[in-house]
Design a protein around this motif. Structure first.
Motif, PDB file in Angstrom:
ATOM      1  N   ILE A 118       0.863  -1.185   0.000  1.00  0.00           N
ATOM      2  CA  ILE A 118       0.000   0.000   0.000  1.00  0.00           C
ATOM      3  C   ILE A 118       0.894   1.228   0.000  1.00  0.00           C
ATOM      4  O   ILE A 118       1.734   1.389   0.879  1.00  0.00           O
ATOM      5  CB  ILE A 118      -0.932   0.006   1.221  1.00  0.00           C
ATOM      6  CG1 ILE A 118      -1.871  -1.187   1.167  1.00  0.00           C
ATOM      7  CG2 ILE A 118      -1.721   1.311   1.292  1.00  0.00           C
ATOM      8  CD1 ILE A 118      -2.730  -1.366   2.408  1.00  0.00           C
ATOM      9  N   ASN A 128      -9.577   2.714   5.746  1.00  0.00           N
ATOM     10  CA  ASN A 128      -9.691   1.374   5.171  1.00  0.00           C
ATOM     11  C   ASN A 128      -8.323   0.794   4.815  1.00  0.00           C
ATOM     12  O   ASN A 128      -8.178  -0.427   4.718  1.00  0.00           O
ATOM     13  CB  ASN A 128     -10.562   1.399   3.913  1.00  0.00           C
ATOM     14  CG  ASN A 128     -11.969   1.843   4.217  1.00  0.00           C
ATOM     15  OD1 ASN A 128     -12.564   1.430   5.200  1.00  0.00           O
ATOM     16  ND2 ASN A 128     -12.503   2.721   3.386  1.00  0.00           N
ATOM     17  N   LEU A 129      -7.335   1.669   4.595  1.00  0.00           N
ATOM     18  CA  LEU A 129      -6.002   1.224   4.187  1.00  0.00           C
ATOM     19  C   LEU A 129      -4.940   1.454   5.250  1.00  0.00           C
ATOM     20  O   LEU A 129      -3.893   0.807   5.214  1.00  0.00           O
ATOM     21  CB  LEU A 129      -5.571   1.973   2.919  1.00  0.00           C
ATOM     22  CG  LEU A 129      -6.463   1.856   1.690  1.00  0.00           C
ATOM     23  CD1 LEU A 129      -5.949   2.746   0.581  1.00  0.00           C
ATOM     24  CD2 LEU A 129      -6.543   0.417   1.232  1.00  0.00           C
ATOM     25  N   HIS A 130      -5.184   2.392   6.150  1.00  0.00           N
ATOM     26  CA  HIS A 130      -4.160   2.797   7.110  1.00  0.00           C
ATOM     27  C   HIS A 130      -4.637   2.628   8.543  1.00  0.00           C
ATOM     28  O   HIS A 130      -5.817   2.800   8.833  1.00  0.00           O
ATOM     29  CB  HIS A 130      -3.778   4.269   6.881  1.00  0.00           C
ATOM     30  CG  HIS A 130      -3.459   4.590   5.465  1.00  0.00           C
ATOM     31  ND1 HIS A 130      -4.093   5.595   4.786  1.00  0.00           N
ATOM     32  CD2 HIS A 130      -2.597   4.028   4.592  1.00  0.00           C
ATOM     33  CE1 HIS A 130      -3.622   5.661   3.544  1.00  0.00           C
ATOM     34  NE2 HIS A 130      -2.713   4.708   3.415  1.00  0.00           N
ATOM     35  N   ASN A 131      -3.695   2.336   9.410  1.00  0.00           N
ATOM     36  CA  ASN A 131      -3.948   2.267  10.838  1.00  0.00           C
ATOM     37  C   ASN A 131      -3.113   3.375  11.482  1.00  0.00           C
ATOM     38  O   ASN A 131      -1.892   3.247  11.584  1.00  0.00           O
ATOM     39  CB  ASN A 131      -3.549   0.891  11.373  1.00  0.00           C
ATOM     40  CG  ASN A 131      -3.790   0.738  12.845  1.00  0.00           C
ATOM     41  OD1 ASN A 131      -4.503   1.530  13.446  1.00  0.00           O
ATOM     42  ND2 ASN A 131      -3.191  -0.281  13.436  1.00  0.00           N
ATOM     43  N   GLY A 153       1.773  -1.789   4.642  1.00  0.00           N
ATOM     44  CA  GLY A 153       0.522  -2.516   4.479  1.00  0.00           C
ATOM     45  C   GLY A 153       0.515  -3.205   3.129  1.00  0.00           C
ATOM     46  O   GLY A 153       1.246  -2.818   2.212  1.00  0.00           O
ATOM     47  N   MET A 155      -2.010  -5.346   0.034  1.00  0.00           N
ATOM     48  CA  MET A 155      -3.321  -5.629  -0.540  1.00  0.00           C
ATOM     49  C   MET A 155      -3.207  -6.748  -1.563  1.00  0.00           C
ATOM     50  O   MET A 155      -2.178  -6.898  -2.205  1.00  0.00           O
ATOM     51  CB  MET A 155      -3.886  -4.401  -1.263  1.00  0.00           C
ATOM     52  CG  MET A 155      -4.172  -3.220  -0.399  1.00  0.00           C
ATOM     53  SD  MET A 155      -4.818  -1.839  -1.363  1.00  0.00           S
ATOM     54  CE  MET A 155      -6.430  -2.436  -1.772  1.00  0.00           C
ATOM     55  N   VAL A 160      -7.669  -5.727   1.560  1.00  0.00           N
ATOM     56  CA  VAL A 160      -6.541  -5.330   2.402  1.00  0.00           C
ATOM     57  C   VAL A 160      -6.157  -6.533   3.264  1.00  0.00           C
ATOM     58  O   VAL A 160      -6.975  -7.052   4.022  1.00  0.00           O
ATOM     59  CB  VAL A 160      -6.901  -4.121   3.299  1.00  0.00           C
ATOM     60  CG1 VAL A 160      -5.762  -3.794   4.236  1.00  0.00           C
ATOM     61  CG2 VAL A 160      -7.255  -2.926   2.435  1.00  0.00           C
ATOM     62  N   ARG A 162      -3.168  -6.487   5.203  1.00  0.00           N
ATOM     63  CA  ARG A 162      -2.677  -5.843   6.422  1.00  0.00           C
ATOM     64  C   ARG A 162      -2.638  -4.343   6.170  1.00  0.00           C
ATOM     65  O   ARG A 162      -2.008  -3.889   5.210  1.00  0.00           O
ATOM     66  CB  ARG A 162      -1.279  -6.363   6.763  1.00  0.00           C
ATOM     67  CG  ARG A 162      -0.713  -5.721   8.032  1.00  0.00           C
ATOM     68  CD  ARG A 162       0.618  -6.290   8.415  1.00  0.00           C
ATOM     69  NE  ARG A 162       1.694  -5.676   7.646  1.00  0.00           N
ATOM     70  CZ  ARG A 162       2.986  -5.934   7.838  1.00  0.00           C
ATOM     71  NH1 ARG A 162       3.362  -6.813   8.744  1.00  0.00           N
ATOM     72  NH2 ARG A 162       3.900  -5.336   7.111  1.00  0.00           N
ATOM     73  N   PRO A 163      -3.304  -3.536   7.008  1.00  0.00           N
ATOM     74  CA  PRO A 163      -3.257  -2.082   6.805  1.00  0.00           C
ATOM     75  C   PRO A 163      -1.885  -1.524   7.179  1.00  0.00           C
ATOM     76  O   PRO A 163      -1.164  -2.102   7.987  1.00  0.00           O
ATOM     77  CB  PRO A 163      -4.347  -1.555   7.734  1.00  0.00           C
ATOM     78  CG  PRO A 163      -4.534  -2.615   8.756  1.00  0.00           C
ATOM     79  CD  PRO A 163      -4.168  -3.916   8.114  1.00  0.00           C
ATOM     80  N   SER A 164      -1.535  -0.400   6.577  1.00  0.00           N
ATOM     81  CA  SER A 164      -0.276   0.275   6.908  1.00  0.00           C
ATOM     82  C   SER A 164      -0.385   0.915   8.278  1.00  0.00           C
ATOM     83  O   SER A 164      -1.398   1.525   8.605  1.00  0.00           O
ATOM     84  CB  SER A 164       0.026   1.380   5.886  1.00  0.00           C
ATOM     85  OG  SER A 164       0.136   0.845   4.603  1.00  0.00           O
TER      86      SER A 164
END
Length: 170
Positions: A118, A128-131, A153, A155, A160, A162-164
């Motif tokens: 990601i 949805n993509l990042h933590n 992260g 995809m 996804v 694992r999120p970044s």
């Protein structure tokens, strides 16, 4: 043999002419209705079977994708450690080059499987993509922008894995 020949010769005369379609089966509403019901039942059963076949194929595909993503998620920490090891200075150049080659080979294998990292740095924050694990202030970046990546992260297609893990600035 003579008798068989005689039977075949006389058979058409004994049977006579075939009945016309109207004479063979008199119109019967009960039989027509039963035929219609059976045809309807057959069509419904065929549609149910087709839906079942499509649903199980989709479930099988989802199960394979979910299993692959689960296994990859368990292996990402190994890749993280390889990338950290490759980034560290080392006195033995051959050793450092070997670690970097293994990390690169691992990344290429992921790409061949359709798994992509990601791209988060300097992008708008997307939950949805990042933590977001950290918040900071930086006037040089727009609000809600990812300023730092702590953990990459990944995809697979639109899913996804694992999120970044990121730092967001406002």
């Amino acid at each position: 043999m003579e008798r068989q020949e005689n039977l075949t010769e006389t058979l058409p005369e004994e049977i006579g002419e075939p009945l016309a379609a109207e004479e063979a089966a008199p119109p019967d509403g009960g039989l027509q209705e039963e035929l219609r019901l059976l045809q309807d039942k057959y069509l419904r059963l065929a549609a149910e079977y087709d839906n079942f076949r499509k649903r199980t194929a989709k479930e099988r595909e989802t199960l394979v994708t979910d299993s692959r993503c689960y296994a990859l998620a368990k292996l990402f920490p190994v890749l993280d450690n390889l990338e950290r090891a490759a980034a560290q200075p080392c006195a033995d150049e051959a050793y450092a080059q070997g670690i970097a080659m293994i990390a690169r080979q691992w990344s290429e294998a992921l790409e061949q499987m359709g798994v992509t990292a990601i791209d988060a740095l300097n992008r708008p924050f997307d939950p949805n993509l990042h933590n977001a694990v950290m918040h900071g202030e930086d006037d040089s970046l727009p609000a809600n922008t990812v300023a730092e990546i702590f953990q990459k992260g990944y995809m697979s297609g639109d899913k996804v894995i694992r999120p970044s893990m990121v730092k967001v600035v406002n």
